[in-house]
Every structure is written in C-alpha cells, then in structure tokens.
Design an enzyme around this catalytic site. Structure first.
Site, PDB file in Angstrom:
ATOM      1  N   GLU A   1       0.843  -1.208   0.000  1.00  0.00           N
ATOM      2  CA  GLU A   1       0.000   0.000   0.000  1.00  0.00           C
ATOM      3  C   GLU A   1       0.874   1.251   0.000  1.00  0.00           C
ATOM      4  O   GLU A   1       2.020   1.221   0.431  1.00  0.00           O
ATOM      5  CB  GLU A   1      -0.845   0.025   1.280  1.00  0.00           C
ATOM      6  N   ASP A   2       0.283   2.354  -0.424  1.00  0.00           N
ATOM      7  CA  ASP A   2       0.995   3.624  -0.335  1.00  0.00           C
ATOM      8  C   ASP A   2       0.938   4.182   1.087  1.00  0.00           C
ATOM      9  O   ASP A   2       1.929   4.611   1.647  1.00  0.00           O
ATOM     10  CB  ASP A   2       0.457   4.656  -1.342  1.00  0.00           C
TER      11      ASP A   2
ATOM     12  N   ASP B   1      -4.215   5.213   6.629  1.00  0.00           N
ATOM     13  CA  ASP B   1      -4.750   6.412   7.286  1.00  0.00           C
ATOM     14  C   ASP B   1      -5.692   5.937   8.397  1.00  0.00           C
ATOM     15  O   ASP B   1      -5.260   5.662   9.515  1.00  0.00           O
ATOM     16  CB  ASP B   1      -5.445   7.257   6.209  1.00  0.00           C
TER      17      ASP B   1
ATOM     18  N   PHE C   1      -2.072  16.008   4.759  1.00  0.00           N
ATOM     19  CA  PHE C   1      -2.400  15.386   3.487  1.00  0.00           C
ATOM     20  C   PHE C   1      -1.170  15.394   2.579  1.00  0.00           C
ATOM     21  O   PHE C   1      -0.544  16.426   2.369  1.00  0.00           O
ATOM     22  CB  PHE C   1      -3.588  16.087   2.799  1.00  0.00           C
TER      23      PHE C   1
ATOM     24  N   ARG D   1       0.347  12.345  -8.582  1.00  0.00           N
ATOM     25  CA  ARG D   1       0.892  10.993  -8.384  1.00  0.00           C
ATOM     26  C   ARG D   1       2.294  10.833  -8.925  1.00  0.00           C
ATOM     27  O   ARG D   1       3.099  10.079  -8.410  1.00  0.00           O
ATOM     28  CB  ARG D   1       0.033   9.975  -9.145  1.00  0.00           C
TER      29      ARG D   1
HETATM   30  P1  IMP Z   1      -7.708   4.525   4.951  1.00  0.00           P
HETATM   31  O1  IMP Z   1      -8.712   3.481   4.548  1.00  0.00           O
HETATM   32  O2  IMP Z   1      -8.371   5.678   5.651  1.00  0.00           O
HETATM   33  O3  IMP Z   1      -6.564   3.949   5.759  1.00  0.00           O
HETATM   34  O4  IMP Z   1      -7.154   5.181   3.644  1.00  0.00           O
HETATM   35  C1  IMP Z   1      -6.246   4.552   2.838  1.00  0.00           C
HETATM   36  C2  IMP Z   1      -6.264   5.180   1.467  1.00  0.00           C
HETATM   37  O5  IMP Z   1      -6.606   6.559   1.509  1.00  0.00           O
HETATM   38  C3  IMP Z   1      -4.893   5.112   0.876  1.00  0.00           C
HETATM   39  O6  IMP Z   1      -4.731   3.945   0.118  1.00  0.00           O
HETATM   40  C4  IMP Z   1      -4.838   6.363   0.025  1.00  0.00           C
HETATM   41  O7  IMP Z   1      -5.303   6.062  -1.270  1.00  0.00           O
HETATM   42  C5  IMP Z   1      -5.790   7.330   0.673  1.00  0.00           C
HETATM   43  N1  IMP Z   1      -5.079   8.333   1.501  1.00  0.00           N
HETATM   44  C6  IMP Z   1      -5.032   8.417   2.847  1.00  0.00           C
HETATM   45  N2  IMP Z   1      -4.280   9.447   3.271  1.00  0.00           N
HETATM   46  C7  IMP Z   1      -3.823  10.045   2.139  1.00  0.00           C
HETATM   47  C8  IMP Z   1      -2.956  11.190   1.905  1.00  0.00           C
HETATM   48  O8  IMP Z   1      -2.440  11.871   2.806  1.00  0.00           O
HETATM   49  N3  IMP Z   1      -2.733  11.488   0.603  1.00  0.00           N
HETATM   50  C9  IMP Z   1      -3.255  10.777  -0.435  1.00  0.00           C
HETATM   51  N4  IMP Z   1      -4.051   9.696  -0.257  1.00  0.00           N
HETATM   52  C10 IMP Z   1      -4.337   9.335   1.017  1.00  0.00           C
HETATM   53 MG    MG Z   2      -4.543   3.883  -2.009  1.00  0.00          MG
END
Ligand code: IMP
Ligand code: MG
Length: 189
Positions: free
Chosen positions: A109-110, A113, A162, A175
């Site tokens: 994963e990138d 969050d 962010f 990206r």
């Molecule tokens: P989560 O389900 O809230 O953990 O979100 C995960 C996904 O949200 C990641 O795979 C990202 O695609 C996106 N995401 C969360 N934080 C960021 C950020 O700071 N920048 C860009 N994308 C984010």
């Molecule tokens: Mg993602």
C-alpha cells in the site's frame, strides 16, 4: 525546504506544498525494506499484491530491490470519493487474478490512514487461505487509525497531513511527482 505552488486546481490553487521525503530518502528507505523482506522471505517466493493506483511506484521500486524471486499482482479498492475525505466504506473495484491459496502474500500500500482499507484488504486476502499475509505500507498515519492495525513493513510514520507524490494523489493529480509533498498543516482541504 523545497516548496511548490499548486496551479490550476480550483480551490487548491495557490496552496504551498512542502517536500517532506526527497527521492534519495525514499530510495534509501525502500532499499532497507527490500533487504529486510529478502531476509525474512529467503527460500520463499512471495506474491506482492499492489493496491491500485497509489502503490505502483512503491511496489515497482520495492520489487526491483528484492534479492529473492517474487510474483506481482494487483487489487483495486475505493474508499475516497474525491478530495481528501474518506467515505468510510471500502468497495472492491478489481480483484486479484492469481491463486494465493497456500502462498505467502505481501499486500503493498501507499499509505495507511484510518486503517479501514487495510483491514478490508487483509480480510479479503485471508478468505483465500494463503500461507501467510503481511502488510507493507510506505507511509503510516498512526494517529489517524480508527481501529487496531499493525503493518509488518512501514517506510515512514507520518503526522496527520495530506500528502501527495510518489503515487499519492489529490483528485488523481500529483501521483507522478518523484518525491513526497505535504499540504500545509491545519489546512482545511
Ligand atoms: P484509509 O482506509 O483511511 O486507511 O485510507 C487509505 C487510502 O486513503 C490510501 O490507500 C490512500 O489512497 C488514501 N489516503 C489516505 N491518506 C492520504 C494522503 O495523505 N494522501 C493521499 N491519499 C491518502
Ligand atoms: Mg490507495
């Protein structure tokens, strides 16, 4: 500190981004993670499952630096409608195409969050009874977790800002920036 001004992006225009991880810093950290994975998976052939679209740069760089064989596949989910706000629900948009039963899987994963996407992905992969599942995330916003989640391989733990670049987007933009940039603190995106 390198900065850049956002252009041609409606309400984001004029915001000043700060570079928080340079190409060199990312490269070195990815190399360390690749070494660690190569040691821990010696004698095995893990399947790296990249989470589209954000993980593609990290996955490519990580895979190139592994000293062991690996296979590569992709999965696509959506949790964000647009902008920076999560919808809270995760939808499967594209499933894996390889057979992972009895295999060693590393989800790539990138960023983690809230942890909702990571939990969804782990459950989805576990349904196919792999031999093992690990999670590799370049970035981890630990303070934003809404549930308990641990990733085996984390590049950097980051504060709640962010971020864009090196795969991370805002409305599909940024990206392709080769390093990682942060929007201003306390900015209401
Ligand atoms: P989560 O389900 O809230 O953990 O979100 C995960 C996904 O949200 C990641 O795979 C990202 O695609 C996106 N995401 C969360 N934080 C960021 C950020 O700071 N920048 C860009 N994308 C984010
Ligand atoms: Mg993602």
């Amino acid at each position: 500190m390198k900065t850049r001004v956002v252009e041609n992006m409606g309400k984001y225009t004029g915001q000043v981004l700060e570079e928080i991880y340079s190409q060199e810093v990312i490269e070195n950290r990815v190399e360390e993670l690749a070494k660690q994975i190569s040691t821990e998976y010696a004698g095995r052939v893990p399947i790296l499952i990249g989470v589209l679209n954000g993980s593609v740069f990290f996955l490519a760089d990580l895979a190139k630096r592994l000293e062991i064989d690996c296979e590569i596949d992709f999965i696509k989910v959506s949790s964000y409608h647009s902008g920076t706000q999560s919808s809270g629900t995760v939808r499967l948009l594209k499933d894996i195409s390889c057979i992972i039963t009895d295999r060693d899987v590393i989800i790539v994963e990138d960023i983690i969050d809230s942890g909702l996407t990571a939990r969804f992905l782990k459950h989805r992969i576990l349904e196919n009874q792999p031999n093992s599942v690990a999670f590799a995330s370049l970035l981890f916003k630990r303070e934003c977790l809404k549930l308990e989640f641990e990733a085996e391989y984390v590049g950097f733990e980051v504060a709640d800002r962010f971020l864009v670049g090196y795969g991370l987007d805002l409305d599909q933009k940024f990206r392709n920036l080769p390093s990682i940039w942060a929007f201003p603190l306390n900015m209401n995106l």
